[in-house]
Design a protein around this motif. Structure first.
Motif, PDB file in Angstrom:
ATOM      1  N   LEU A 192       0.839  -1.316   0.050  1.00 35.27           N
ATOM      2  CA  LEU A 192      -0.114  -0.079  -0.147  1.00 35.27           C
ATOM      3  C   LEU A 192       0.837   1.092   0.113  1.00 35.27           C
ATOM      4  CD1 LEU A 192      -2.818  -0.760   2.556  1.00 35.27           C
ATOM      5  CD2 LEU A 192      -3.016  -0.795   0.136  1.00 35.27           C
ATOM      6  N   ASP A 193       2.187   1.069   0.004  1.00 37.84           N
ATOM      7  CA  ASP A 193       3.034   2.515   0.114  1.00 37.84           C
ATOM      8  C   ASP A 193       2.807   3.122  -1.018  1.00 37.84           C
ATOM      9  OD1 ASP A 193       4.743   3.723   1.818  1.00 37.84           O
ATOM     10  OD2 ASP A 193       6.153   3.562  -0.102  1.00 37.84           O
ATOM     11  N   PHE A 194       2.314   2.948  -2.253  1.00 33.21           N
ATOM     12  CA  PHE A 194       1.957   3.766  -3.271  1.00 33.21           C
ATOM     13  C   PHE A 194       1.254   4.947  -2.774  1.00 33.21           C
ATOM     14  CE2 PHE A 194      -1.393   0.706  -3.972  1.00 33.21           C
ATOM     15  CZ  PHE A 194      -2.629   1.578  -4.006  1.00 33.21           C
ATOM     16  N   LEU A 195       0.284   4.766  -1.677  1.00 34.75           N
ATOM     17  CA  LEU A 195      -0.643   5.667  -1.242  1.00 34.75           C
ATOM     18  C   LEU A 195       0.044   6.503  -0.205  1.00 34.75           C
ATOM     19  CD1 LEU A 195      -3.863   3.423  -0.710  1.00 34.75           C
ATOM     20  CD2 LEU A 195      -3.414   4.986  -2.364  1.00 34.75           C
ATOM     21  N   ALA A 196       1.194   6.479   0.321  1.00 33.53           N
ATOM     22  CA  ALA A 196       1.991   6.855   1.391  1.00 33.53           C
ATOM     23  C   ALA A 196       3.276   7.168   1.196  1.00 33.53           C
ATOM     24  CB  ALA A 196       1.840   5.631   2.429  1.00 33.53           C
ATOM     25  N   PHE A 197       4.021   7.251  -0.007  1.00 37.69           N
ATOM     26  CA  PHE A 197       5.299   7.840  -0.371  1.00 37.69           C
ATOM     27  C   PHE A 197       6.467   7.538   0.631  1.00 37.69           C
ATOM     28  CE2 PHE A 197       4.570  11.897  -3.153  1.00 37.69           C
ATOM     29  CZ  PHE A 197       4.125  11.010  -4.092  1.00 37.69           C
ATOM     30  N   GLY A 198       6.448   6.314   0.993  1.00 41.91           N
ATOM     31  CA  GLY A 198       7.409   5.760   2.065  1.00 41.91           C
ATOM     32  C   GLY A 198       6.966   5.722   3.558  1.00 41.91           C
ATOM     33  N   GLU A 199       6.155   6.398   3.807  1.00 37.03           N
ATOM     34  CA  GLU A 199       5.400   6.376   5.291  1.00 37.03           C
ATOM     35  C   GLU A 199       5.139   5.061   5.729  1.00 37.03           C
ATOM     36  OE1 GLU A 199       5.136   8.998   7.721  1.00 37.03           O
ATOM     37  OE2 GLU A 199       6.537   9.996   6.116  1.00 37.03           O
ATOM     38  N   LEU A 200       4.627   3.919   5.023  1.00 34.25           N
ATOM     39  CA  LEU A 200       4.521   2.710   5.318  1.00 34.25           C
ATOM     40  C   LEU A 200       5.431   1.758   5.610  1.00 34.25           C
ATOM     41  CD1 LEU A 200       0.987   2.186   3.407  1.00 34.25           C
ATOM     42  CD2 LEU A 200       1.242   2.290   5.911  1.00 34.25           C
ATOM     43  N   PHE A 201       6.631   2.231   5.492  1.00 35.94           N
ATOM     44  CA  PHE A 201       7.911   1.519   6.116  1.00 35.94           C
ATOM     45  C   PHE A 201       7.998   1.588   7.363  1.00 35.94           C
ATOM     46  CE2 PHE A 201       8.965   2.200   1.478  1.00 35.94           C
ATOM     47  CZ  PHE A 201       8.984   0.593   1.060  1.00 35.94           C
ATOM     48  N   GLN A 202       6.906   1.568   8.337  1.00 38.05           N
ATOM     49  CA  GLN A 202       6.938   1.868   9.614  1.00 38.05           C
ATOM     50  C   GLN A 202       7.887   1.195  10.522  1.00 38.05           C
ATOM     51  OE1 GLN A 202       4.448   4.033  11.886  1.00 38.05           O
ATOM     52  NE2 GLN A 202       5.024   5.045   9.902  1.00 38.05           N
ATOM     53  N   ASN A 203       7.951  -0.183  10.305  1.00 38.18           N
ATOM     54  CA  ASN A 203       9.036  -1.038  11.215  1.00 38.18           C
ATOM     55  C   ASN A 203      10.457  -0.522  10.747  1.00 38.18           C
ATOM     56  OD1 ASN A 203      10.649  -3.844  10.632  1.00 38.18           O
ATOM     57  ND2 ASN A 203       9.421  -3.855  12.638  1.00 38.18           N
ATOM     58  N   ASN A 204      10.811  -0.261   9.569  1.00 34.70           N
ATOM     59  CA  ASN A 204      11.975   0.481   9.470  1.00 34.70           C
ATOM     60  C   ASN A 204      12.256   1.556  10.181  1.00 34.70           C
ATOM     61  OD1 ASN A 204      12.460  -1.822   7.550  1.00 34.70           O
ATOM     62  ND2 ASN A 204      12.298  -0.567   5.608  1.00 34.70           N
ATOM     63  N   HIS A 205      11.295   2.445  10.056  1.00 35.31           N
ATOM     64  CA  HIS A 205      11.185   3.736  10.460  1.00 35.31           C
ATOM     65  C   HIS A 205      11.386   3.733  12.253  1.00 35.31           C
ATOM     66  CE1 HIS A 205      11.076   8.238  11.297  1.00 35.31           C
ATOM     67  NE2 HIS A 205       9.577   7.941  11.723  1.00 35.31           N
ATOM     68  N   HIS A 206      10.668   2.951  12.805  1.00 36.68           N
ATOM     69  CA  HIS A 206      10.776   2.681  14.399  1.00 36.68           C
ATOM     70  C   HIS A 206      11.874   2.020  14.716  1.00 36.68           C
ATOM     71  CE1 HIS A 206       6.595   3.828  15.735  1.00 36.68           C
ATOM     72  NE2 HIS A 206       6.336   3.694  14.513  1.00 36.68           N
ATOM     73  N   LYS A 207      12.741   1.333  13.807  1.00 31.15           N
ATOM     74  CA  LYS A 207      14.094   0.875  14.312  1.00 31.15           C
ATOM     75  C   LYS A 207      14.973   1.999  14.081  1.00 31.15           C
ATOM     76  CE  LYS A 207      17.085  -2.108  15.600  1.00 31.15           C
ATOM     77  NZ  LYS A 207      17.285  -2.664  16.993  1.00 31.15           N
TER      78      LYS A 207
END
Length: 252
Positions: A192-207
């Motif tokens: 679904l990240d085509f709807l979020a511009f990278g924001e849906l890599f939440q696991n990566n971002h929280h780490k």
């Protein structure tokens, strides 16, 4: 065709300003910019988000709380404590309004180091601003809509910012895969990240909350990072730090 172009442009411009300016700049300060560009992107964010403009200060504080209390009862928008995405975002709206009005004690420890423009933020929260933007959207549709069903898209325009938040915070903590064990429910919702511009890599971002590129694996593409990389090369912004391959391996 004009309606489709307007809808897609509003969706992705609003999304870009949310992830670039509110998230990666205001909340995390992943990069720096001078006063002129800070004000430029402040106004640009206001224009692109329009009726659903979010205060950079309030957004930053809520997001910092989200990281500090991820998927606990103190998380302002964890799907674990709401029955559906609508109730989660209503809860977020309530906390956002309290934070905006300096009436939320739990946010006080996260204050500071975010862009502020008090007069514009106060005006953006008024009925004049929000209804005014909504009226502009309606007038555009009256002028260019060619079928009745097109008017069903208007609520998305009115609530663009909260809709982006619902997609990211519900999807990114409910569905997908994990590269890291963060002791929370953050996930990478690649489909679904085509709807979020990278924001849906939440696991990566929280780490790796200060990594400006949210993609970690070679096949995880973060569109917003491409823009940030370009702006860095053009010296409009300056990325604070770059996570090396060695650091990524250590994080894993």
């Amino acid at each position: 065709m004009p309606i489709l172009i307007f809808f897609v442009a509003h969706y992705y411009l609003s999304l870009f300003t949310q992830t670039f300016y509110l998230h990666r700049y205001a909340a995390h300060k992943m990069f720096t910019m001078n006063r002129f560009w800070e004000r430029f992107f402040f106004v640009f964010t206001y224009i692109c988000q329009g009726s659903s403009f979010l205060s950079p200060r309030a957004y930053a504080l809520l997001h910092r709380m989200h990281h500090a209390y991820s998927d606990t009862a103190l998380d302002p928008h964890s799907p674990l404590f709401s029955s559906n995405a609508f109730s989660m975002m209503w809860k977020t709206k309530t906390i956002y309004n309290d934070v905006l009005n300096h009436n939320y004690a739990a946010a006080e420890r996260f204050e500071g180091d975010y862009p502020e423009w008090v007069s514009l933020e106060k005006f953006s929260a008024t009925a004049v601003s929000r209804i005014g933007w909504g009226a502009l959207y309606v007038m555009f549709y009256v002028q260019f809509a060619t079928a009745w069903w097109m008017y069903l898209l208007l609520p998305v325009h009115f609530l663009m910012g909260p809709i982006h938040g619902a997609i990211v915070n519900w999807g990114g903590h409910k569905y997908g895969y994990q590269n890291f064990d963060n002791h929370d429910h953050s996930k990478n919702t690649l489909a679904l990240d085509f709807l979020a511009f990278g924001e849906l890599f939440q696991n990566n971002h929280h780490k790796l909350p200060m990594r400006v590129n949210f993609g970690v694996k070679w096949w995880e593409f973060d569109p917003t990072y491409s823009v940030i990389w370009t702006l860095d090369k053009a010296r409009i912004i300056k990325i604070k730090r770059k996570v090396t391959a060695q650091k990524l391996k250590a994080a894993a």
